[in-house]
Scaffold this motif. Structure first.
Motif, mmCIF file in Angstrom:
data_model
loop_
_atom_site.group_PDB
_atom_site.id
_atom_site.type_symbol
_atom_site.label_atom_id
_atom_site.label_comp_id
_atom_site.label_asym_id
_atom_site.label_seq_id
_atom_site.Cartn_x
_atom_site.Cartn_y
_atom_site.Cartn_z
ATOM 1 N N SER A 39 0.848 -1.124 -0.154
ATOM 2 C CA SER A 39 -0.110 -0.152 0.075
ATOM 3 C C SER A 39 0.874 1.197 -0.103
ATOM 4 C CB SER A 39 -0.985 -0.072 1.065
ATOM 5 O OG SER A 39 -1.654 1.294 1.283
ATOM 6 N N VAL A 40 1.805 1.267 0.843
ATOM 7 C CA VAL A 40 2.856 2.359 0.817
ATOM 8 C C VAL A 40 3.475 2.644 -0.739
ATOM 9 C CG1 VAL A 40 4.967 3.128 1.783
ATOM 10 C CG2 VAL A 40 3.515 2.089 3.366
ATOM 11 N N GLN A 41 3.847 1.752 -1.212
ATOM 12 C CA GLN A 41 4.468 1.660 -2.667
ATOM 13 C C GLN A 41 3.285 2.106 -3.578
ATOM 14 O OE1 GLN A 41 7.391 1.671 -3.513
ATOM 15 N NE2 GLN A 41 7.227 1.899 -5.605
ATOM 16 N N SER A 42 2.107 1.783 -3.615
ATOM 17 C CA SER A 42 1.031 2.045 -4.516
ATOM 18 C C SER A 42 0.765 3.587 -4.300
ATOM 19 C CB SER A 42 -0.099 1.275 -4.231
ATOM 20 O OG SER A 42 0.180 -0.138 -4.736
ATOM 21 N N ALA A 43 0.826 3.862 -2.977
ATOM 22 C CA ALA A 43 0.435 5.335 -2.898
ATOM 23 C C ALA A 43 1.776 6.529 -3.303
ATOM 24 C CB ALA A 43 0.462 5.527 -1.044
ATOM 25 N N ARG A 44 2.850 5.781 -2.977
ATOM 26 C CA ARG A 44 3.986 6.622 -3.580
ATOM 27 C C ARG A 44 3.817 6.797 -5.176
ATOM 28 N NH1 ARG A 44 10.049 5.965 -4.342
ATOM 29 N NH2 ARG A 44 10.471 7.254 -6.041
ATOM 30 N N VAL B 150 6.410 4.731 10.151
ATOM 31 C CA VAL B 150 6.805 5.914 9.926
ATOM 32 C C VAL B 150 8.132 5.730 9.209
ATOM 33 C CG1 VAL B 150 7.867 7.880 10.933
ATOM 34 C CG2 VAL B 150 5.933 7.253 12.125
ATOM 35 N N VAL B 151 9.000 4.954 9.488
ATOM 36 C CA VAL B 151 10.254 4.524 8.713
ATOM 37 C C VAL B 151 9.903 4.162 7.300
ATOM 38 C CG1 VAL B 151 12.340 3.098 8.486
ATOM 39 C CG2 VAL B 151 11.639 4.023 10.876
ATOM 40 N N ALA B 152 8.957 3.283 7.260
ATOM 41 C CA ALA B 152 8.801 2.814 5.856
ATOM 42 C C ALA B 152 8.268 3.904 4.925
ATOM 43 C CB ALA B 152 7.419 1.835 6.059
ATOM 44 N N ALA C 209 10.087 5.632 1.618
ATOM 45 C CA ALA C 209 9.386 5.448 0.297
ATOM 46 C C ALA C 209 9.191 6.626 -0.315
ATOM 47 C CB ALA C 209 8.017 4.787 0.613
ATOM 48 N N PHE C 210 9.043 7.761 0.707
ATOM 49 C CA PHE C 210 8.991 9.019 0.006
ATOM 50 C C PHE C 210 10.149 10.055 -0.095
ATOM 51 C CE2 PHE C 210 4.574 7.805 0.474
ATOM 52 C CZ PHE C 210 3.909 8.325 -0.428
ATOM 53 N N MET C 211 11.049 9.588 0.355
ATOM 54 C CA MET C 211 12.497 10.210 0.631
ATOM 55 C C MET C 211 12.940 10.737 -0.744
ATOM 56 S SD MET C 211 14.341 11.565 2.798
ATOM 57 C CE MET C 211 14.106 10.765 4.266
ATOM 58 N N PRO C 212 12.795 9.966 -1.747
ATOM 59 C CA PRO C 212 13.317 10.466 -3.165
ATOM 60 C C PRO C 212 12.376 11.614 -3.611
ATOM 61 C CG PRO C 212 13.113 8.259 -3.309
ATOM 62 C CD PRO C 212 12.494 8.655 -1.986
ATOM 63 N N LEU C 213 11.198 11.843 -3.393
ATOM 64 C CA LEU C 213 10.330 12.992 -3.683
ATOM 65 C C LEU C 213 10.509 13.878 -2.850
ATOM 66 C CD1 LEU C 213 6.737 11.145 -4.457
ATOM 67 C CD2 LEU C 213 8.345 11.997 -6.034
ATOM 68 N N LEU C 214 10.705 13.791 -1.670
ATOM 69 C CA LEU C 214 10.997 14.920 -0.599
ATOM 70 C C LEU C 214 12.554 15.477 -1.096
ATOM 71 C CD1 LEU C 214 10.162 13.067 2.673
ATOM 72 C CD2 LEU C 214 9.065 15.331 1.861
ATOM 73 N N LEU C 215 13.385 14.976 -1.422
ATOM 74 C CA LEU C 215 14.639 15.290 -1.967
ATOM 75 C C LEU C 215 14.683 16.095 -3.043
ATOM 76 C CD1 LEU C 215 16.929 12.201 -0.965
ATOM 77 C CD2 LEU C 215 17.155 14.513 0.082
ATOM 78 N N ARG C 216 13.577 15.977 -3.952
ATOM 79 C CA ARG C 216 13.350 16.903 -5.048
ATOM 80 C C ARG C 216 12.768 18.062 -4.514
ATOM 81 N NH1 ARG C 216 10.131 12.561 -8.510
ATOM 82 N NH2 ARG C 216 11.926 10.744 -8.756
ATOM 83 N N SER C 217 12.434 18.400 -3.395
ATOM 84 C CA SER C 217 11.868 19.732 -3.036
ATOM 85 C C SER C 217 12.769 20.721 -2.789
ATOM 86 C CB SER C 217 11.101 19.403 -2.007
ATOM 87 O OG SER C 217 10.642 20.716 -1.167
ATOM 88 N N ASP C 218 12.838 21.993 -2.939
ATOM 89 C CA ASP C 218 13.832 23.024 -2.335
ATOM 90 C C ASP C 218 13.728 23.190 -0.908
ATOM 91 O OD1 ASP C 218 14.550 23.584 -5.019
ATOM 92 O OD2 ASP C 218 13.131 25.173 -5.305
ATOM 93 N N ALA C 219 12.596 22.865 -0.164
ATOM 94 C CA ALA C 219 12.396 23.067 1.154
ATOM 95 C C ALA C 219 11.586 21.872 1.882
ATOM 96 C CB ALA C 219 11.810 24.190 1.508
ATOM 97 N N GLY C 220 12.059 20.587 1.604
ATOM 98 C CA GLY C 220 11.416 19.327 2.196
ATOM 99 C C GLY C 220 11.092 19.549 3.742
ATOM 100 N N ARG C 221 9.960 19.249 4.317
ATOM 101 C CA ARG C 221 9.740 19.214 5.714
ATOM 102 C C ARG C 221 8.958 17.918 6.008
ATOM 103 N NH1 ARG C 221 12.812 22.443 4.807
ATOM 104 N NH2 ARG C 221 12.752 24.848 4.945
#
Length: 243
Positions: free
Chosen positions: A69-74, A123-125, A129-141
């Motif tokens: 489910s986490v992967q599908s949401a990503r 929370v870790v999972a 999973a979403f870290m690659p998308l967060l790293l694309r942000s100029d100001a990930g939070r």
């Protein structure tokens, strides 16, 4: 439907009710495209529809304890946007389904594992999973919704009855928050904990003294920290908490 390139995006887990729903509403009002994560499709769609008046809110099916489910949401979110600016890890449980309060000496390890699956391991999972998308942000939070009960000091573990399972899961979450913040300190991502206080929701039988909107304020603020804002810290309102 895709997002505009200059519009910020956020994912809030466990957002079909309570504090999570209030966080989603607040971010939508502040101009975010908000992906409202919920494991129940009917309730998630209903909540997203209700919040349409607040802004751009989109339901995404997400059971944080299910890796598929986490992967599908990503994948679903990535099909609509090229980045994620905010991740609010709000989904959590107070106890294992059907269990009752137990003193520490009576606690069952299997029940603790169920709580930790949602409050800690998920929370870790989700974060990874979403870290690659967060790293694309100029100001990930990244904002982890925690609790003062997670403190091992006088304002936490020594207040009220000793609730070892829930409280210790939040203690672990606070440690995770600090380690993510440290590991990401050279990036544009900031990671903090938000303690909403004693909020009246079905989580506590509506016994809380705060409204969900009030409890959501700290997470909404941390989601929009400026570049000089803190990282690796837990806040209740504007107060940094000692852990």
């Amino acid at each position: 439907m895709t997002t505009h390139a200059n519009k910020k995006t956020a994912l809030v887990t466990g957002a079909n009710k309570g504090i999570g729903k209030a966080i989603a509403a607040g971010l939508a009002r502040d101009g975010f495209t908000v992906f409202l994560g919920a494991r129940d499709s009917e309730k998630g769609h209903a909540a997203a529809a209700e919040l349409k008046a607040e802004g751009d809110v989109r339901f995404v099916l997400l059971d944080v304890t299910d890796s598929a489910s986490v992967q599908s949401a990503r994948e679903a979110i990535e099909s609509e946007t090229d980045r994620l600016d905010v991740l609010v890890n709000n989904a959590g449980i107070a106890s294992a389904p059907g269990s009752r309060f137990k003193e520490p000496a009576e606690e069952i390890a299997a029940s603790m594992r169920i709580v930790y699956e949602t409050n800690v391991f998920a929370v870790v999972a989700v974060t990874n999973a979403f870290m690659p998308l967060l790293l694309r942000s100029d100001a990930g939070r990244i904002v982890n919704v925690t609790s003062k009960r997670g403190s091992i000091g006088e304002e936490g573990a020594w207040v009220g009855r000793p609730n070892m399972t829930y409280s210790s899961s939040k203690t672990a979450l606070n440690a995770i928050t600090a380690h993510y913040a440290r590991s990401l300190s050279a990036t544009n991502i900031k990671v903090n904990g938000a303690a909403p206080g004693h909020v009246a929701t079905d989580f506590n039988g509506f016994r809380g003294t705060r409204t969900p909107d009030k409890g959501a304020e700290v997470a909404i603020r941390l989601a929009q920290l400026g570049k000089d804002g803190p990282t690796g810290v837990v806040f209740e309102d504007d107060q940094q908490l000692a852990w």
